[in-house]
Structures are given as C-alpha cells and as structure tokens.
Scaffold this motif. Structure first.
Motif, PDB file in Angstrom:
ATOM      1  N   ARG A  61       0.872  -1.180   0.000  1.00 54.95           N
ATOM      2  CA  ARG A  61       0.000   0.000   0.000  1.00 54.95           C
ATOM      3  C   ARG A  61       0.910   1.231   0.000  1.00 54.95           C
ATOM      4  NH1 ARG A  61      -5.269  -0.795   1.627  1.00 54.95           N
ATOM      5  NH2 ARG A  61      -5.293   1.301   2.535  1.00 54.95           N
ATOM      6  N   PRO A  62       1.373   1.666  -1.180  1.00 56.75           N
ATOM      7  CA  PRO A  62       2.342   2.772  -1.226  1.00 56.75           C
ATOM      8  C   PRO A  62       1.806   4.062  -0.631  1.00 56.75           C
ATOM      9  CG  PRO A  62       1.490   2.274  -3.421  1.00 56.75           C
ATOM     10  CD  PRO A  62       1.048   1.163  -2.526  1.00 56.75           C
ATOM     11  N   GLY A  63       0.487   4.232  -0.622  1.00 58.01           N
ATOM     12  CA  GLY A  63      -0.090   5.431  -0.030  1.00 58.01           C
ATOM     13  C   GLY A  63       0.103   5.521   1.473  1.00 58.01           C
ATOM     14  N   GLN A  71       0.761  17.599  -2.635  1.00 55.50           N
ATOM     15  CA  GLN A  71       0.431  16.959  -1.365  1.00 55.50           C
ATOM     16  C   GLN A  71      -1.050  16.963  -1.044  1.00 55.50           C
ATOM     17  OE1 GLN A  71       2.975  18.220   1.856  1.00 55.50           O
ATOM     18  NE2 GLN A  71       4.779  18.321   0.550  1.00 55.50           N
ATOM     19  N   THR A  72      -1.829  17.833  -1.662  1.00 59.79           N
ATOM     20  CA  THR A  72      -3.268  17.883  -1.395  1.00 59.79           C
ATOM     21  C   THR A  72      -4.071  17.039  -2.373  1.00 59.79           C
ATOM     22  OG1 THR A  72      -3.545  19.855  -2.785  1.00 59.79           O
ATOM     23  CG2 THR A  72      -3.019  20.214  -0.457  1.00 59.79           C
ATOM     24  N   PHE A  73      -3.369  16.344  -3.285  1.00 59.85           N
ATOM     25  CA  PHE A  73      -4.054  15.598  -4.343  1.00 59.85           C
ATOM     26  C   PHE A  73      -4.734  14.357  -3.764  1.00 59.85           C
ATOM     27  CE2 PHE A  73      -4.502  12.793  -7.971  1.00 59.85           C
ATOM     28  CZ  PHE A  73      -4.860  13.656  -8.987  1.00 59.85           C
ATOM     29  N   LYS A  74      -6.020  14.216  -4.032  1.00 61.01           N
ATOM     30  CA  LYS A  74      -6.779  13.041  -3.630  1.00 61.01           C
ATOM     31  C   LYS A  74      -6.841  12.071  -4.802  1.00 61.01           C
ATOM     32  CE  LYS A  74      -7.686  15.008   0.296  1.00 61.01           C
ATOM     33  NZ  LYS A  74      -7.000  14.565   1.535  1.00 61.01           N
ATOM     34  N   TYR A  75      -6.734  10.788  -4.509  1.00 60.19           N
ATOM     35  CA  TYR A  75      -6.693   9.817  -5.606  1.00 60.19           C
ATOM     36  C   TYR A  75      -7.360   8.512  -5.191  1.00 60.19           C
ATOM     37  CZ  TYR A  75      -2.680   8.035  -2.941  1.00 60.19           C
ATOM     38  OH  TYR A  75      -1.873   7.542  -1.943  1.00 60.19           O
ATOM     39  N   ASN A  76      -7.827   7.799  -6.199  1.00 57.40           N
ATOM     40  CA  ASN A  76      -8.353   6.447  -6.005  1.00 57.40           C
ATOM     41  C   ASN A  76      -7.809   5.459  -7.024  1.00 57.40           C
ATOM     42  OD1 ASN A  76      -9.699   7.256  -8.310  1.00 57.40           O
ATOM     43  ND2 ASN A  76     -11.711   7.454  -7.322  1.00 57.40           N
ATOM     44  N   VAL A  77      -6.909   5.944  -7.876  1.00 58.62           N
ATOM     45  CA  VAL A  77      -6.278   5.086  -8.880  1.00 58.62           C
ATOM     46  C   VAL A  77      -4.765   5.257  -8.785  1.00 58.62           C
ATOM     47  CG1 VAL A  77      -5.943   4.653 -11.350  1.00 58.62           C
ATOM     48  CG2 VAL A  77      -8.238   5.176 -10.465  1.00 58.62           C
ATOM     49  N   ALA A 103       0.202  -6.859  -6.598  1.00 61.52           N
ATOM     50  CA  ALA A 103       1.040  -7.048  -5.411  1.00 61.52           C
ATOM     51  C   ALA A 103       1.770  -5.772  -5.028  1.00 61.52           C
ATOM     52  CB  ALA A 103       2.045  -8.175  -5.665  1.00 61.52           C
ATOM     53  N   ASN A 104       2.100  -4.942  -6.021  1.00 63.46           N
ATOM     54  CA  ASN A 104       2.852  -3.716  -5.753  1.00 63.46           C
ATOM     55  C   ASN A 104       1.975  -2.472  -5.670  1.00 63.46           C
ATOM     56  OD1 ASN A 104       5.876  -4.359  -5.660  1.00 63.46           O
ATOM     57  ND2 ASN A 104       5.204  -5.514  -7.453  1.00 63.46           N
ATOM     58  N   GLY A 105       0.694  -2.673  -5.453  1.00 64.43           N
ATOM     59  CA  GLY A 105      -0.176  -1.563  -5.109  1.00 64.43           C
ATOM     60  C   GLY A 105      -0.880  -0.865  -6.249  1.00 64.43           C
ATOM     61  N   TYR A 106      -0.764  -1.354  -7.466  1.00 65.98           N
ATOM     62  CA  TYR A 106      -1.424  -0.720  -8.611  1.00 65.98           C
ATOM     63  C   TYR A 106      -2.844  -1.269  -8.780  1.00 65.98           C
ATOM     64  CZ  TYR A 106       3.345   0.626  -9.955  1.00 65.98           C
ATOM     65  OH  TYR A 106       4.623   1.128  -9.969  1.00 65.98           O
ATOM     66  N   ASN A 107      -3.725  -0.431  -9.266  1.00 65.26           N
ATOM     67  CA  ASN A 107      -5.046  -0.925  -9.679  1.00 65.26           C
ATOM     68  C   ASN A 107      -5.379  -0.503 -11.110  1.00 65.26           C
ATOM     69  OD1 ASN A 107      -5.518   1.775  -9.248  1.00 65.26           O
ATOM     70  ND2 ASN A 107      -7.133   1.496  -7.727  1.00 65.26           N
ATOM     71  N   ALA A 108      -4.338  -0.075 -11.847  1.00 63.60           N
ATOM     72  CA  ALA A 108      -4.494   0.238 -13.276  1.00 63.60           C
ATOM     73  C   ALA A 108      -3.121   0.218 -13.935  1.00 63.60           C
ATOM     74  CB  ALA A 108      -5.152   1.600 -13.478  1.00 63.60           C
ATOM     75  N   ILE A 109      -3.060  -0.274 -15.165  1.00 66.81           N
ATOM     76  CA  ILE A 109      -1.789  -0.292 -15.899  1.00 66.81           C
ATOM     77  C   ILE A 109      -2.050  -0.009 -17.375  1.00 66.81           C
ATOM     78  CG2 ILE A 109      -0.719  -1.972 -14.343  1.00 66.81           C
ATOM     79  CD1 ILE A 109      -1.055  -4.074 -16.548  1.00 66.81           C
TER      80      ILE A 109
END
Length: 391
Positions: A61-63, A71-77, A103-109
C-alpha cells in the motif's frame, strides 16, 4: 652406446611432447568452437531463468508511506503507465503482469509492448474476465525505433513503425495516426534515450528529436519518471506548457522493484474515466527512488544449469574479440555501426599462459618420473639383499 640411448630418449620425449601439445591445442580448439557456437545459438539453449512459478504473495500500500508530489491531491487510482509483456521483450505473460502490479499496489496499468498492441489487448481481456475490476488495463504500444521511443496509449490497433530511422515527416505522420485513432502520444525516458551508448561517442538513440520539436509536432506529453529516474528538466517543461506528465516502471522483469505510481482521482474505476483524467492532466504521482520490497527473485532451470559449464565457455573465449552493434532498433536492425575488433594482445597473453602451464606440467611430470625411478631403484635394492651387500 650411451649416446645412442640418450638420443633415442630425447627423440621419444620430443615426440611425446609434441603429441601432448597437439592434444592441448585440439582440446582448446574444440572448447572454443563449442563455446562460441553456443553463444550464437539460442534455439537449443534453455532459458536462463524459469518464469513458470512466479509467486507475488504480498500486497503493498504505497499510499501508507508516500505522499503525492501535489500533497493535497486526492486519488483512487494508482497507475503504471509503461509496462512490457512476453509479446515483446518482457518476461511475464499477461496474468503474471497483472499479478505483479496488484502485489505492488497498482489498480491500473497501461501495457505498452514494443511495436505491438497485442499484449495490451490480451491483458485487457483477461482483466475484464477474471479480475473482477481489481485492476484496469489500458492497451497501448511503445513505438520503438533508433530515434525515439513513444508510448501510444488507449489504442486498439498496432501503428506500424515505418523504418528503423524515420524522418521527421514520418514521425509526424505517425503522431497524427495515433490521434486519429483516439490515442495519446507520450514521449518516453528522454534521459535514457540521450545517454551515451557504450562503446560509441553518440547517444543511445542517435538524432533524437528535441523537446521543442516534439511539442511542435503535437505530442501530448512526456514520461517524467521512468523506473527510478526523475527527469526534472522535462518535468519543468511539461509543467510550464501544460502537457501530460506520465510515469512508468518500464517493467520487463518480475524481480524489478516498483518506483512510481501515477495518481488519479477517477469518477469510476473504468478505462474511460481514467483516460478522461489523464487527458485533462489531472494527475500527480508517488515516487520511491529506492524501490519496493519484497521482490520475486527468479531461479534458473535445471536444464539451463546442466548446460551452464558449456555455455559459459562462450563468455570466456568471447574475450578474444569485441562485437559491438549498439542499441537494438526492435525492427531487426541496430542503431549504430557494427564494430568488430580482435583483441590480439589478449590472444597473445592467452597463448603465453598456456605455454607456461605446459612448461609447468612438463617440469612436474619430470619430477614425478625422476622420483618414481629413484623409488623403483630403492625398492629393487631393498628386495635384493645380495645386490645391497655388493654395493
């Protein structure tokens, strides 16, 4: 009579020495032929690594430990914008590629194999059918030639590379073609492209277009982070000119670490929603220069280890020459003039050390023969008391 015997012994020794030297030369010649032959024969040589049992049994979970550049950027991808599969020079098939990213925390490629969109289409189909929206695949390709590498993203057909060293006009037509297909053009890893090619005094990709030229040709953005390299100067240009800032692992091998995640706040977890945010440059990124752990270390196959003593001969005897072709164009040619040099000094020193070993062998052999003869005489005298008394 003694002189005749000594002469015969000398002749016998010289003949034996020549036979031994001829044997050594023959063995070395056979080893060189096997080693160099195997070095240029890939058909019968098993792969050095076994990728059939990859196991990515972790979930990062890199986040939890990284914050976006904004630093204020909100993300879900969390997206990887540059990956390769077995459809070009990557080591992983589509499922393995998806599993590594999850495994390395991505949900899109974005799957961007060299000069083909097939890997991306296959990965997208598998993700839609088998991964229950846990990861989104955007098909693309990496246009690869001797002048430039560019990712064409969100396209469903391969844009053919026109030549290994296309003209400016050809590159502009290719960019226009991608736009007509609804895709985006991202220029990849400029620092990597412009670094000096080993063995030459020119760039890895000679005659690479300048950033200003590329912008005037209509590219949509630039890859500002590739693996662990942050291209600060290009990032500044994209910031000033309002261009897309893409990031990517440039993943080829399963043992690689993840360094960067493009962050996106998409309306929903679909390809269309993600592309909408990228087109409007509403992105940021997480960056870890040291890379992630754990990693999947790949072992070698038993069939490869069986042949390793022979295949390593090619590396050893390869010291006799240099055959440098420069960077591969991914179109069956190379980007630099081929340079073939014979290392005569190394060959000379090799012969010198072989002669030294032969001399050492002959000296040790003579010592053993001399010692054996002395021991034989001593045993004979010890077993014959009468001869001992006569002495």
């Amino acid at each position: 009579m003694k002189r005749l015997v000594h002469r015969q012994v000398s002749i016998d020794y010289i003949i034996g020495l020549l036979i031994r030297i001829s044997t050594v030369i023959t063995i070395i010649a056979i080893l060189i032929a096997i080693g160099i032959g195997l070095r240029y024969t890939s058909v019968i040589i098993p792969r050095s690594e076994d990728f059939s049992q990859l196991n990515f049994d972790w979930k990062l979970r890199p986040g939890d430990y990284l914050i976006p550049l904004n630093q204020t950027f909100k993300y879900n991808v969390l997206l990887d914008g540059h990956t390769h599969s077995i459809y070009s020079d990557g080591k992983m098939n589509a499922r393995q590629l998806l599993n590594w990213h999850i495994a390395n925390g991505y949900n899109a490629i974005i799957v961007t194999d060299h000069n083909t969109v097939n890997g991306g289409l296959v990965a997208e189909n598998i993700a839609l059918k088998e991964y229950n929206q846990s990861i989104v695949v955007i098909p693309g390709m990496e246009y690869t030639c001797c002048r430039i590498h560019m990712n064409f993203i969100n396209i469903n057909e391969t844009v053919r590379a026109t030549s290994p060293s296309p003209s400016d006009e050809e590159l502009q037509r290719v960019i226009q073609k991608v736009h007509s297909l609804g895709g985006l053009v991202i220029v990849n890893h400029i620092p990597w492209s412009n670094t000096t090619q080993g063995g030459y005094q020119t760039a890895r990709l000679p005659n690479h277009p300048t950033v200003e030229e590329l912008i005037s040709w209509g590219v949509d953005g630039f890859e500002v982070i590739n693996q662990d390299t942050f291209d600060l100067s290009t990032y500044q240009v994209t910031y000033q000119r309002g261009l897309i800032q893409m990031t990517g692992t440039d993943l080829h091998h399963p043992s690689a670490a993840a360094h960067v995640w493009l962050t996106i706040n998409a309306a929903n977890h679909t390809k269309e929603a993600i592309m909408e945010e990228i087109r409007h440059r509403r992105t940021s990124f997480l960056f870890d220069p040291s890379g992630t752990r754990p990693r999947e270390w790949v072992g070698s196959s038993s069939s490869y280890r069986r042949l390793l003593p022979l295949t390593r001969l090619g590396d050893y005897f390869g010291m006799f020459y240099n055959n440098n072709k420069g960077m591969y164009s991914f179109q069956g040619t190379f980007c630099h003039p081929e340079v073939f040099e014979v290392n005569k000094d190394i060959m000379g020193w090799f012969v010198f050390w072989i002669l030294c070993l032969i001399v050492a062998f002959e000296f040790i052999r003579w010592c053993f023969i001399f010692a054996f003869k002395k021991w034989s005489v001593y045993r004979k005298r010890s077993s014959d008391p009468a001869q001992s008394l006569c002495v």
